[in-house]
Design a protein around this motif. Structure first.
Motif: not given
Lengths: 502, 94
Positions: A50, A52-53, A56
């Protein structure tokens, strides 16, 4: 999407484009998938992590970098559509002003502005060369010469007027002054060698076999003993010469000789006659038949006169059109983007490359031979490319302004018929079919070209019809060549304009 | 008595666990000796959430070879923690 346009010199348009945030988010999502495909994250199959991962793991900056190309490309295409801009070359990304909100600036070359000037005021004389009786006689004589029959002599005799002779011919220049002699040292040496060879030949005249062997090495030339064809002294010197006879003839080259370097010089011709053939010309009254002409010699003479007059007029028109076009280009104001000229220069270089390819030489080999890099070769072609671009733009603007770009099917059909009439009856259907399908663009261009030439002659000679619509300021964005612009628009916006589309 | 941070070794962020998050379940590697009530207490105290259910799996080490030598990776314990509706653990989100 918010787009601000600003007109720059050289027909460049600067676009400042602000992309909507949700469009940026969609772009980042796509970029995240691509990034995780290229650099898989542990625990996830490639392309499945995803966003968001990924954000990050790799940081937002990396994601933004990945998304930028796509975002800019898409936004640029949308902006062109929104602003109805037709670029004539690739855009140049000037800067990315900010990333949140995403704003970038590109410059794009657009159709150049062409200001024609008073093109209808150009006046030129159509000077067709007059056809004299002498010209007609010369042309008929040329036709007669085509049907000459060469006959070996029944009995050997010296060469006489009208014969065709085979000779071994060597020439030697006699320089007038010292200076020339120094310049021509090398050539003189060569000629001296030739002279010695000839002298050797003369010594060996007793031994005929040897002489033949030596002659085999020499190049045999064919000369027609017709008044006016050869230098007078040479012509007179050859008459009366017998086969295998050697002579030296000195002549002063006439001042109007076509080769400038030999004018007024004294030349010694060393001639050895190798053979004589009689030239039998057809009788004058046989000429119409031989030329497949139905009619008498007088009719042929009249036809020849009309052909010569037509050719003279065509040549005069061609000269007039060339002069007119050069004057037209000179008086026209252009605002051409560099990229347009560069593209044409590239095209011209590739055209040259294709021409050389016919002889089995690649473009790279050609450039290596010239000692040029690709860029240098393009640079060298830039002046020609600029001239060609200017000519094309000025003429296409003239076509549009004169309203001769509108082609009706009857014009095209007439042109097809005209081309097809040059072919045999059997080939004609295939030719017509090809002209109507694959070559229709060429036919249309021919029609426009013909109309344009005719109109230029009319304008230059002051016989052009008045323009139907009163001519506005003859300034316009140059149209694409095949599709003339509808209306001549004028002033570019002075201030940057901004439009927004949600 | 191990502390909550000793019990929860690391969060497990994988494709499968991302799918489990949709049903409010989060996975962790936990201390092998930790019991379900200890895990529940540790998660609640570290992440400030309410745990509904804890499932645990003892994962056997995998056989690994290096040339002629062969051995096993370590055994470990996985905990799948179900939170009550509305609770979330941010560390998995961003």
């Amino acid at each position: 999407m918010k787009v601000t346009t600003e007109k720059l010199p050289k027909s460049l348009l600067a676009l400042e484009i602000e992309i909507d945030p949700d469009q940026v988010e969609r772009g980042l999502d796509k970029a995240a998938r691509r990034l995780s495909q290229k650099f898989p994250i542990r625990g996830f199959r490639p392309g499945k992590a995803p966003r968001s991962i990924i954000e990050r793991s790799y940081g937002r900056a990396a994601l933004m970098e990945e998304a930028t190309d796509d975002l800019i490309n898409k936004a640029y295409r949308d902006a062109l559509e929104q602003e109805k801009i037709a670029p004539v070359g690739p855009p140049n990304l000037e800067s990315i002003t900010s990333s949140e909100p995403f704003i970038f600036r590109v410059t794009v070359p657009v159709a150049p502005t062409v200001t024609l000037g008073d093109y209808r005021g150009i006046r030129l004389d159509l000077e067709a060369a007059s056809i004299s009786e002498k010209d007609i006689e010369r042309e008929l004589e040329r036709m007669r010469e085509k049907h000459v029959v060469l006959k070996e002599l029944d009995e050997l005799r010296p060469a006489q007027e009208g014969d065709q002779i085979s000779v071994i011919l060597d020439t030697e220049f006699e320089d007038d002054d010292e200076e020339d002699e120094e310049d021509d040292d090398d050539r003189d040496d060569d000629e001296d060698d030739d002279l010695e060879d000839d002298e050797d030949d003369a010594d060996d005249q007793d031994d005929e076999d040897d002489e033949d062997d030596a002659d085999d090495d020499e190049e045999i030339q064919t000369l027609d003993l017709i008044p006016g064809r050869l230098v007078e002294e040479l012509h007179q010197g050859l008459i009366g010469l017998s086969v295998n006879e050697y002579t030296e003839i000195t002549a002063v080259m006439p001042d109007d000789h076509q080769e400038e370097s030999v004018r007024g010089k004294t030349i010694t011709f060393k001639v050895k006659l190798k053979g004589i053939r009689e030239r039998i010309l057809p009788e004058w009254d046989e000429l119409p038949g031989l030329e497949n002409f139905e009619g008498s010699l007088d009719d042929l003479r009249a036809k020849t006169q009309s052909n010569l007059e037509q050719t003279a007029r065509t040549n005069a028109e061609r000269t007039l059109v060339e002069t007119y076009v050069s004057q037209l280009v000179e008086m026209t104001e252009f605002d051409i983007p560099d990229v347009m000229v560069q593209e044409l220069a590239h095209e011209m270089l590739h055209e040259q490359g294709h021409q050389f390819e016919r002889y089995g030489i690649t473009l790279e080999q050609m450039l290596e031979y010239r000692g040029q890099t690709h860029d240098e070769a393009v640079e060298a072609l830039m002046p020609d490319a600029e001239q060609r671009t200017k000519t094309t733009l000025a003429l296409s603007r003239l076509v549009e302004h004169e309203g001769i770009g509108g082609i009706v099917p009857e014009d095209v059909e007439a042109q097809i018929e005209l081309i097809a009439s040059d072919y045999d009856e059997a080939q004609r259907p295939n030719v017509i079919n090809a002209l109507r399908t694959q070559m229709i663009h060429d036919v249309v261009n021919m029609v426009i070209d013909r109309k344009l030439r005719a109109r230029i002659v009319e304008i230059a000679t002051g016989t052009a019809p008045a323009l139907e619509a009163p001519a506005a300021e003859p300034t316009a964005e140059a149209p694409a060549l095949e599709a003339p612009a509808a209306e001549p628009t004028t002033e570019a916006p002075a201030e940057p304009t901004t439009t927004e589309k949600e | 008595m191990p502390t909550p941070h000793q019990i929860i070794v690391r969060p497990l962020i994988t494709e499968k666990n991302t799918i489990l998050m949709e049903s409010n379940q989060y996975c962790f590697e936990v201390l092998r000796d930790a019991s379900k009530p200890e895990i529940k207490h540790a998660v609640e105290s570290i992440f400030n959430v309410t745990v509904l259910k804890v499932n645990t799996i003892n994962v056997r080490g995998k056989m690994r070879r290096r040339g002629r030598e062969s051995g096993y990776t370590r055994d470990w314990k996985k905990a799948i923690v179900t939170l009550i509706a509305g609770d979330r653990i941010e560390i998995f989100e961003s």
